[in-house]
Design an enzyme around this catalytic site. Structure first.
Site, mmCIF file in Angstrom:
data_model
loop_
_atom_site.group_PDB
_atom_site.id
_atom_site.type_symbol
_atom_site.label_atom_id
_atom_site.label_comp_id
_atom_site.label_asym_id
_atom_site.label_seq_id
_atom_site.Cartn_x
_atom_site.Cartn_y
_atom_site.Cartn_z
ATOM 1 N N GLY A 17 86.940 28.140 -87.930
ATOM 2 C CA GLY A 17 87.769 29.328 -87.702
ATOM 3 C C GLY A 17 88.433 29.916 -88.923
ATOM 4 O O GLY A 17 88.693 31.116 -88.977
ATOM 5 N N ASP A 38 97.442 26.894 -81.543
ATOM 6 C CA ASP A 38 97.509 27.151 -80.105
ATOM 7 C C ASP A 38 98.387 26.060 -79.492
ATOM 8 O O ASP A 38 99.616 26.178 -79.479
ATOM 9 C CB ASP A 38 96.073 27.144 -79.557
ATOM 10 C CG ASP A 38 95.992 27.590 -78.113
ATOM 11 O OD1 ASP A 38 97.043 27.716 -77.471
ATOM 12 O OD2 ASP A 38 94.874 27.798 -77.605
ATOM 13 N N PHE A 91 92.995 36.326 -75.020
ATOM 14 C CA PHE A 91 91.959 35.472 -75.575
ATOM 15 C C PHE A 91 91.392 36.180 -76.796
ATOM 16 O O PHE A 91 90.715 37.197 -76.684
ATOM 17 C CB PHE A 91 90.868 35.162 -74.557
ATOM 18 C CG PHE A 91 89.998 34.051 -75.056
ATOM 19 C CD1 PHE A 91 90.369 32.730 -74.866
ATOM 20 C CD2 PHE A 91 88.859 34.326 -75.782
ATOM 21 C CE1 PHE A 91 89.600 31.697 -75.377
ATOM 22 C CE2 PHE A 91 88.081 33.297 -76.301
ATOM 23 C CZ PHE A 91 88.458 31.978 -76.093
ATOM 24 N N ASP A 96 86.274 32.611 -82.727
ATOM 25 C CA ASP A 96 85.072 32.855 -81.921
ATOM 26 C C ASP A 96 85.343 32.786 -80.433
ATOM 27 O O ASP A 96 86.364 32.259 -79.984
ATOM 28 C CB ASP A 96 84.009 31.793 -82.242
ATOM 29 C CG ASP A 96 84.340 30.423 -81.622
ATOM 30 O OD1 ASP A 96 85.492 29.978 -81.775
ATOM 31 O OD2 ASP A 96 83.457 29.835 -80.987
ATOM 32 N N ARG A 121 82.840 35.928 -84.691
ATOM 33 C CA ARG A 121 83.598 35.462 -85.856
ATOM 34 C C ARG A 121 83.595 36.490 -86.986
ATOM 35 O O ARG A 121 84.525 36.561 -87.772
ATOM 36 C CB ARG A 121 82.995 34.152 -86.399
ATOM 37 C CG ARG A 121 83.190 32.944 -85.515
ATOM 38 C CD ARG A 121 82.919 31.678 -86.301
ATOM 39 N NE ARG A 121 82.657 30.508 -85.470
ATOM 40 C CZ ARG A 121 83.595 29.677 -85.016
ATOM 41 N NH1 ARG A 121 84.858 29.877 -85.298
ATOM 42 N NH2 ARG A 121 83.259 28.629 -84.283
HETATM 43 C C1 PRP Z 1 90.409 26.103 -82.846
HETATM 44 C C2 PRP Z 1 91.138 26.789 -83.979
HETATM 45 C C3 PRP Z 1 92.097 25.740 -84.456
HETATM 46 C C4 PRP Z 1 92.410 24.954 -83.204
HETATM 47 C C5 PRP Z 1 93.755 25.359 -82.686
HETATM 48 O O1 PRP Z 1 89.384 25.354 -83.407
HETATM 49 O O2 PRP Z 1 90.237 27.189 -84.989
HETATM 50 O O3 PRP Z 1 91.513 24.877 -85.419
HETATM 51 O O4 PRP Z 1 91.383 25.252 -82.266
HETATM 52 O O5 PRP Z 1 94.020 24.785 -81.439
HETATM 53 P P1 PRP Z 1 95.208 23.758 -81.150
HETATM 54 O O6 PRP Z 1 96.445 24.254 -81.848
HETATM 55 O O7 PRP Z 1 95.318 23.828 -79.640
HETATM 56 O O8 PRP Z 1 94.772 22.412 -81.617
HETATM 57 P P2 PRP Z 1 88.039 24.965 -82.655
HETATM 58 O O9 PRP Z 1 88.097 23.519 -82.302
HETATM 59 O O10 PRP Z 1 87.793 25.944 -81.545
HETATM 60 O O11 PRP Z 1 86.916 25.094 -83.734
HETATM 61 P P3 PRP Z 1 86.484 26.341 -84.645
HETATM 62 O O12 PRP Z 1 87.537 26.482 -85.716
HETATM 63 O O13 PRP Z 1 85.172 25.901 -85.174
HETATM 64 O O14 PRP Z 1 86.381 27.586 -83.789
#
Ligand code: PRP
Length: 192
Positions: free
Chosen positions: A51, A110, A159, A166, A172
């Site tokens: 991300g 998040d 969302f 993504d 992305r």
């Molecule tokens: C998403 C985002 C953060 C994380 C945040 O990553 O990029 O790294 O979740 O969520 P949290 O605060 O609830 O832990 P994801 O695992 O979707 O992978 P990505 O970065 O490859 O999209």
């Protein structure tokens, strides 16, 4: 300079942060980061894939310090839209972080699980300092000592996708951030 948001394929969802808003804020963050360290600090900027890749690329080019860059993969979501709470470190930084000044770069906080689980793991490795810069913060999590030092924006509700974020690996590359609405509606639309 304003970029035409409407070039290319139709934009999914509704734009909540334009590329211009993001560009301005990234510039401010980079300047703030630059003034927080002594000018001879060689900052090791660690990006959490996937991300953060666009945010990191824009940010690191504007930080007025010598920097090195490395990446980690810590996946918690997979293709689902809610956090599983179980953060897996699938790929660790290639270079040693011992004794380094680390800037961890994240796209979004998040639930806060990722940062809450990852930061202690990095600290354990004897870093000189570690701070976090996130683009978006949903302000759900209370991260206490692991609260990011720099936040781009309090996250709009919805969302979100684009600028590295993504939905099922799509969107992305959008230069702005969109609210996709209800992902299930989007899936239904794609099925038609
Ligand atoms: C998403 C985002 C953060 C994380 C945040 O990553 O990029 O790294 O979740 O969520 P949290 O605060 O609830 O832990 P994801 O695992 O979707 O992978 P990505 O970065 O490859 O999209």
């Amino acid at each position: 300079m304003d970029r035409p948001e409407a070039q290319g394929p139709p934009i999914p969802g509704r734009i909540v942060l334009s590329s211009t808003q993001i560009e301005r804020r990234v510039h401010e963050l980079a300047q703030e980061i630059g003034t927080a360290y002594s000018p001879d600090t060689e900052l090791l900027v660690l990006g959490l894939l996937k991300g953060s890749f666009i945010f990191l690329a824009d940010l690191v080019r504007q930080i007025p310090l010598p920097t090195q860059v490395d990446f980690m993969v810590a996946s918690s979501y997979g293709n689902a839209t809610t956090s599983s709470g179980d953060v897996q470190l699938l790929y660790k930084p290639g270079m040693s972080i011992k004794g380094r000044d680390i800037l961890l770069v994240e796209d979004i906080v998040d639930s806060g699980n990722t940062l809450a689980q990852l930061l202690p793991l990095l600290e354990e490795q004897g870093v000189a300092s570690i701070e976090t810069c996130v683009l978006l913060h949903k302000r759900i999590a209370n991260l206490g000592e692991y609260e990011p030092k720099w936040t781009g924006f309090d996250s709009p509700p919805g969302f979100l996708a684009g600028y590295g974020l993504d939905y099922a690996e799509k969107y992305r590359a959008l230069p702005h951030i969109v609210d996709l609405g209800r992902p299930e509606d989007l899936e239904n639309k794609n099925d038609q």
